[in-house]
Design an enzyme around this catalytic site. Structure first.
Site, short mmCIF file in Angstrom:
data_model
loop_
_atom_site.label_atom_id
_atom_site.label_comp_id
_atom_site.label_asym_id
_atom_site.label_seq_id
_atom_site.Cartn_x
_atom_site.Cartn_y
_atom_site.Cartn_z
N ASP A 175 8.16 -0.18 -4.45
CA ASP A 175 8.00 -0.97 -3.21
C ASP A 175 9.21 -0.83 -2.31
O ASP A 175 9.09 -0.56 -1.11
CB ASP A 175 7.75 -2.44 -3.54
CG ASP A 175 6.31 -2.66 -4.01
OD1 ASP A 175 5.52 -1.70 -3.97
OD2 ASP A 175 5.99 -3.79 -4.41
N HIS A 226 1.60 -5.27 4.65
CA HIS A 226 2.82 -6.01 4.98
C HIS A 226 4.08 -5.15 4.92
O HIS A 226 4.96 -5.27 5.77
CB HIS A 226 2.96 -7.20 4.02
CG HIS A 226 2.96 -6.83 2.56
ND1 HIS A 226 3.83 -7.35 1.66
CD2 HIS A 226 2.20 -5.96 1.84
CE1 HIS A 226 3.61 -6.85 0.47
NE2 HIS A 226 2.61 -6.00 0.55
N ARG A 227 4.16 -4.27 3.93
CA ARG A 227 5.41 -3.50 3.78
C ARG A 227 5.58 -2.48 4.91
O ARG A 227 6.69 -2.22 5.35
CB ARG A 227 5.48 -2.83 2.42
CG ARG A 227 5.45 -3.81 1.29
CD ARG A 227 6.28 -3.41 0.08
NE ARG A 227 6.11 -4.43 -0.94
CZ ARG A 227 6.74 -5.60 -0.94
NH1 ARG A 227 7.62 -5.89 0.00
NH2 ARG A 227 6.51 -6.49 -1.87
N LYS A 267 1.31 -11.60 3.77
CA LYS A 267 0.99 -11.32 2.36
C LYS A 267 2.16 -11.73 1.46
O LYS A 267 1.94 -12.25 0.37
CB LYS A 267 0.69 -9.83 2.19
CG LYS A 267 0.05 -9.48 0.86
CD LYS A 267 -0.50 -8.07 0.89
CE LYS A 267 -1.53 -7.81 -0.19
NZ LYS A 267 -0.98 -7.70 -1.52
N ASN A 313 -6.44 -9.10 -1.14
CA ASN A 313 -5.95 -7.78 -1.53
C ASN A 313 -4.75 -7.97 -2.47
O ASN A 313 -3.81 -7.17 -2.46
CB ASN A 313 -5.54 -7.01 -0.27
CG ASN A 313 -5.44 -5.51 -0.53
OD1 ASN A 313 -5.71 -5.04 -1.63
ND2 ASN A 313 -5.03 -4.76 0.49
N GLU A 358 -1.81 -1.33 -1.04
CA GLU A 358 -2.54 -2.02 0.02
C GLU A 358 -3.28 -1.03 0.94
O GLU A 358 -4.31 -1.33 1.51
CB GLU A 358 -1.58 -2.88 0.84
CG GLU A 358 -1.24 -4.23 0.22
CD GLU A 358 -0.21 -4.15 -0.90
OE1 GLU A 358 0.05 -3.05 -1.45
OE2 GLU A 358 0.33 -5.23 -1.24
N ASP A 387 -0.65 -13.79 -0.97
CA ASP A 387 -0.92 -13.37 -2.35
C ASP A 387 -0.78 -14.51 -3.35
O ASP A 387 -1.54 -14.60 -4.31
CB ASP A 387 0.02 -12.22 -2.74
CG ASP A 387 -0.55 -10.87 -2.31
OD1 ASP A 387 -1.51 -10.86 -1.52
OD2 ASP A 387 -0.03 -9.84 -2.77
#
Ligand code: DC
Length: 653
Positions: A323, A397-398, A422, A96, A351, A53
């Site tokens: 998040d 990613h999360r 990311k 993204n 995402e 990112d």
């Protein structure tokens, strides 16, 4: 930890403790880059996150003519462009990266000078993430923005415009706080006083606080009038503060804090703490409510398991920590009672649709999940299951990082692990540094070297699990034969291996419900096992199945590639061997005891042949792994051999 590009297999871990220095905050890094690029003067950014990112943001700014020089690891010098990007015509690909997309859209639309011609694009998912509310607000200020795909979504074309300066502009706050952030960051470029009114609720408010505090660092003080009015004063110009230090990423911290809470701890993260501007540090409060032991300093946080008992399920409004709240969803797997996460509708436009994805993947582990429009209720599994096809990560990613926590309960395969790049490129390596995996004793060796007997006895002595990996190859050979698939048909046998309907534990071996403990020992199935074991895609298909046997408190595994491939991180690796004559004699004795007629010289020949095939095949040939012990048992009793292996295992700690 075992890696391929498609997936990573995480062993079950027993405990977690240590210290992690966090990578830089994504939110702060991307704001710092943009502000430094727009400011007057040079800025040195220290602790910049280097990930997908921030790379998109950096590369976009470079294309816009902003000079950036790396000075050291995580240290960049940015030459400020003074409000006007030198390059007035550019195509920018932003992957993204939502932060980069929203804030650049606003800065390019409102930024100095009339002439401009920009195209902003990204990955297909970016084209499903809304931007209409921001575009509407920018258009009302005179910006010329055209949708190049579906109205309301990227890609966008930005053309020349006369910006109507000043006045009041309204923007919605309930879809993404990044709209407000983008607008606020860009408004000083107009030079006029502008009042921003947030329409509707403002979600993810702490991210707006980061924006305001970063703007202030660069000399632009926004005045607030109540909760939802922000006044950007006239003549406010970005000026470099010289040096900007980026805090550690508070969202990235959440995985390790949760790890400490479910793995005992103490686990300390360095780089964020009480003094942080990031809202996600409040994740620590949520963990504390679940019963975790939390301590904090100015720039560190430490987490450990509850002093007594398990974590408790909680009910939480997650609006302020969208998040980090994802991390609570997988932490909830280890709590007593259900956990309810509320006000998380914004997950749907991230995402991926994180709400749906989280529910689907949690269910695969055995959890009971209620998925609402904007909430999730998670009941921990009575017993963990681990899907053979792995946990899907949806390019998010999360999700990948959240589900690493599930390995406290069961070994897990995580698909497309590289998506963590990311925001946290070396996440899994750092995870492995602090999570202590279930120990393994790997015992490899040629046929009839006695490894099965030894491994089972060692497992019995220690109270550990036992894996006879040869039996899995035998099962596969038998299943292929029964399905009429030739042992030479690599793709066919691999499919059988992947779909094997086997119930397999230390005490019984079943194929489609039928006990096949004896059937897999027949000589022709032995020969078949040895043949299919030479096929690389068959070995690949059986890998995770074998790794699933690594359960607490420990595993003793025997085979040919336990130490070299399947459990390459095994604490103790032993290569058992004996002269081929001794092995033929042992096998003969074994068969006679079972009442099966056998001939020693034929057995000898057969063993020589199998040794040759197992050691000469291209895929995982039988060989002693590096760093392992070699033990010749020709003149040793079973008891002596077991004692030796136990001694080595104790030495490994
Ligand atoms: O150990 P065993 O004889 O039951 O093994 C049967 C076959 O499977 C043997 O020919 C080698 C193969 N095998 C293998 O390739 N890798 C393993 N880890 C275990 C067995």
């Amino acid at each position: 930890m075992m890696n391929t590009p498609e997936s990573i297999d995480l062993p079950e871990f027993l405990s977690a403790r240590g210290t992690i220095r966090l990578p830089g905050s994504k939110s702060i890094s991307n704001r710092a880059l943009l502000l430094a690029a727009l400011a007057e003067g040079n800025t040195e950014i220290h602790g910049l996150l280097e990930s997908d990112d921030t790379t998109y943001m950096r590369e976009a700014l470079c294309r816009l003519g902003v000079e950036m020089t790396p000075l050291d690891a995580g240290v960049w010098r940015v030459r400020g462009a003074g409000g006007i990007f030198p390059v007035r015509r550019a195509e920018l690909f932003l992957g993204n990266a939502g932060t980069a997309f929203r804030s650049l859209t606003a800065a390019l639309a409102l930024g100095g000078g009339g002439q401009r011609d920009y195209l902003l694009s990204g990955v297909p998912r970016m084209y499903e993430r809304p931007i209409g509310d921001l575009v509407d607000a920018l258009r009302r200020l005179g910006a010329d923005i055209a949708y190049r795909g579906e109205a309301g979504y990227p890609p966008l074309a930005i053309g020349p415009a006369a910006i109507r300066s000043g006045g009041v502009v309204r923007i919605r706050g309930d879809v993404s706080s990044q709209f407000l952030t983008g607008l606020l960051l860009a408004l000083p470029l107009t030079g006029a006083e502008t009042t921003v009114e947030v329409v509707g609720e403002l979600i993810s408010r702490p991210y707006v606080e980061i924006t305001l505090s970063m703007m202030a660092r660069f000399g632009a003080r926004v005045e607030r009038e109540g909760e939802r009015r922000f006044v950007v004063p006239a003549g406010c110009v970005y000026r470099s503060p010289g040096v900007v230090r980026v805090e550690g990423d508070a969202s990235s911290a959440s995985y390790f804090l949760a790890l400490g809470a479910i793995g005992g701890g103490p686990l300390r993260v360095e780089g964020v703490g009480e003094d942080s501007v990031q809202g996600d540090v409040r994740f620590a409060d949520a963990l504390a409510r679940m019963g975790a032991r939390i301590t904090m300093g100015p720039d560190w946080i430490e987490a450990g398991a509850p002093t007594a008992g398990k974590l408790r399920g909680i009910e939480l409004d997650c609006n302020a920590i969208p998040d980090a709240a994802m991390t609570l969803a997988t932490t909830a797997l280890f709590a007593s009672g259900p956990t309810t996460l509320k006000r998380i509708a914004s997950w749907r436009v991230k995402e991926t649709d994180r709400l749906a994805a989280m529910a689907t993947e949690l269910r695969k582990l055995g959890a009971t999940v209620e998925e609402g429009e904007d909430h999730l209720r998670i009941r921990p599994p009575a017993a963990f299951v681990s899907p053979l096809q792995g946990i899907g990560t949806y390019g998010d990613h999360r999700l990948a990082m959240c589900f690493s926590l599930a390995s406290r309960g069961v070994p897990v395969r995580i698909n497309d692990p590289a998506c963590v790049s990311k925001t946290f490129p070396d996440y899994f390596a750092r995870f492995a540094e602090v999570a202590r995996a279930v120990p393994v004793i790997a015992i490899d060796g040629p046929s009839a070297s006695g490894k099965g007997t030894i491994a089972a006895r060692v497992a019995g002595e220690l109270g550990w699990h036992y894996l006879d990996s040869g039996a899995i190859y035998r099962l596969t050979a038998l299943a292929a034969r029964r399905a009429g698939v030739s042992w030479d048909d690599e793709a066919g046998v691999a499919r059988i291996a992947a779909e094997l309907d086997a119930q397999f534990d230390e005490h019984s071996i079943r194929l489609a419900g039928e006990d096949v403990g004896d059937a897999i020992r027949h000589e022709d199935i032995s020969a078949g096992a040895s043949r299919i074991a030479a096929l690389p895609s068959v070995r690949g298909a059986l890998l995770f199945r074998q790794r699933l046997f690594r359960r607490a408190p420990g595993l003793v595994a025997d085979g040919r590639d336990m130490g070299s491939v399947v459990f390459s991180d095994a604490q103790t690796k032993v290569f058992l061997t004996a002269s081929v004559e001794a092995r033929a004699r042992r096998r003969h004795k074994q068969l006679m005891e079972k009442g099966i007629a056998a001939n020693i010289s034929l057995l000898l020949l057969d063993l020589c042949e199998r040794d040759l095939r197992d050691s000469q095949r291209g895929a995982a040939p039988l060989k002693q792994s590096e760093g392992g012990y070699r033990l010749d048992t020709t003149n040793l009793s079973i008891g002596e051999t077991v004692a030796q292996v136990l001694t080595w295992s104790r030495m490994a700690g």
